[in-house]
Design an enzyme around this catalytic site. Structure first.
Site, PDB file in Angstrom:
ATOM      1  N   THR A  73       7.596   5.289  -4.867  1.00 49.53           N
ATOM      2  CA  THR A  73       8.621   3.749  -3.940  1.00 49.53           C
ATOM      3  C   THR A  73       9.729   2.654  -4.694  1.00 49.53           C
ATOM      4  O   THR A  73      10.372   3.327  -4.013  1.00 49.53           O
ATOM      5  CB  THR A  73       7.320   3.108  -3.321  1.00 49.53           C
ATOM      6  OG1 THR A  73       5.572   3.856  -3.494  1.00 49.53           O
ATOM      7  CG2 THR A  73       7.177   2.236  -2.623  1.00 49.53           C
ATOM      8  N   ARG A  96       5.988  -4.675  -3.188  1.00 53.40           N
ATOM      9  CA  ARG A  96       4.670  -4.819  -3.337  1.00 53.40           C
ATOM     10  C   ARG A  96       3.441  -5.525  -3.667  1.00 53.40           C
ATOM     11  O   ARG A  96       4.092  -5.972  -4.830  1.00 53.40           O
ATOM     12  CB  ARG A  96       4.332  -3.122  -3.990  1.00 53.40           C
ATOM     13  CG  ARG A  96       3.234  -2.681  -4.113  1.00 53.40           C
ATOM     14  CD  ARG A  96       2.799  -1.111  -5.017  1.00 53.40           C
ATOM     15  NE  ARG A  96       3.438  -0.196  -4.497  1.00 53.40           N
ATOM     16  CZ  ARG A  96       2.794   1.050  -4.497  1.00 53.40           C
ATOM     17  NH1 ARG A  96       2.770   1.274  -5.924  1.00 53.40           N
ATOM     18  NH2 ARG A  96       3.916   2.284  -3.657  1.00 53.40           N
TER      19      ARG A  96
HETATM   20  N1   CP Z   1       2.909   6.916  -2.979  1.00 51.15           N
HETATM   21  C1   CP Z   1       3.600   5.814  -3.181  1.00 51.15           C
HETATM   22  O1   CP Z   1       3.047   5.163  -3.033  1.00 51.15           O
HETATM   23  O2   CP Z   1       3.452   6.206  -4.893  1.00 51.15           O
HETATM   24  P1   CP Z   1       3.736   5.051  -6.100  1.00 51.15           P
HETATM   25  O3   CP Z   1       2.328   4.346  -6.401  1.00 51.15           O
HETATM   26  O4   CP Z   1       4.257   6.006  -7.885  1.00 51.15           O
HETATM   27  O5   CP Z   1       5.032   4.315  -5.335  1.00 51.15           O
END
Ligand code: CP
Length: 307
Positions: free
Chosen positions: A52, A101
């Site tokens: 992400t 996030r």
């Molecule tokens: N799909 C996804 O959110 O992967 P990451 O945690 O690597 O960002």
């Protein structure tokens, strides 16, 4: 000013426009190389990420913009006790758009309320992951040519899996969607998804434990990881972590034109022997994630499509 906190923040028509823009980007990438010249994206990641964060950064760089940010709470002033609200007010002075996030549900919403720039939810706890959903929608539409009339199997951790919650929220808006929810009893979808999303929208679904039995009827199989970081009790995690492992034998039970998706990262839930199967679409999905994030950044910054 608009944010992207939940897939439902955009209407079905707006999502269709965004996916069409992403497809145009895929096929005419060089034309988009300067549409965000001079714009800055901040990536505020309080939780680990590979796809992400880096796909957002790749997306902005491919649009001609630049990126700044942090990749863990420890390397930001959150470690000194700064609130999300104060952080986003500061970031609003440095960047034109932010992707965030955070391990706490609702944190992106809190940030959006204090922000003077568009905020994108890049995953908030076990709640939502809307840009993964946009990636999933683009992948499904590109591979099958449609987003309606299909049976989608969701397998693994359906309780804490924010990608699953977001995808269900988004897909119930399309006609003739059926879900097979494949999970151990302890990891079934939360009741609010069952009642307020599936039942409220009169969507056909069934909850099962057995992946083999479900395989033949699926058009899409969406595998998910049992997430160690969401468990309070390690014993429960160890007991449940390998409850489903997709392998070649199971793939023999599936339709010839079924596709396997996974938001990644995977641990054991898809055997690497499946990677060479033409129906394994999870690395294509990663590539679609860049195009759709490029389209989202352009849309939220109200950047015109090049002539
Ligand atoms: N799909 C996804 O959110 O992967 P990451 O945690 O690597 O960002």
């Amino acid at each position: 000013m608009r944010h992207m906190l939940n897939p439902l923040d955009f209407s079905v028509e707006e999502i269709d426009q965004l996916l069409s823009l992403a497809s145009d980007i895929e096929h005419n990438l060089p034309q988009y190389a300067h549409v965000c010249d001079g714009k800055k994206l901040a990536t505020l990641f309080y939780e680990p990420s590979t796809r992400t964060r880096l796909s957002f950064e790749s997306a902005m760089l491919s649009l001609g913009g630049s990126v700044l940010g942090f990749s863990s709470a420890d390397s930001s002033s959150a470690a000194k006790g700064e609130s999300v609200s104060d952080t986003i007010r500061a970031i609003s002075c440095y960047a034109d758009i932010a992707a965030m996030r955070h391990p706490k549900e609702g944190s992106a919403l809190v940030a959006s309320q204090m922000s003077s720039i568009p905020v994108i939810n890049a995953g908030d706890g076990g709640h939502q992951h809307p840009t993964q959903t946009l990636t999933d929608l683009l992948t499904i539409r590109s591979l099958t040519g449609r987003l309606n009339n299909m049976t989608i199997g969701l397998c693994g951790d359906l309780k804490f899996g924010r990608t699953v919650h977001s995808l269900i929220n988004a897909m119930v808006r399309y006609p003739d969607i059926r879900f097979v929810l494949i999970a151990p009893d302890e990891l079934r979808v939360p009741s609010y998804i069952r009642e307020d999303v599936l039942n409220a929208n009169h969507v056909r679904f069934k909850e099962v434990n057995n992946l083999d039995e479900a395989m033949p009827e699926l058009d899409i199989l969406y595998m998910t990881r049992v997430q160690k970081e969401r468990f309070f009790n390690e014993e429960d995690y160890i007991r449940l972590k390998d409850c489903y492992i997709l392998d070649k034998k199971k793939m023999k039970l599936a339709k010839e034109n079924m596709y396997v998706l996974h938001p990644l990262p995977r641990v054991n839930e898809i055997s690497t022997e499946v990677d060479s199967d033409p129906r394994a679409a999870y690395f294509k999905q990663v590539q679609y994630g860049v195009y759709v994030r490029m389209a989202l950044i352009m849309t939220l910054l109200e950047v015109e499509k090049p002539c």
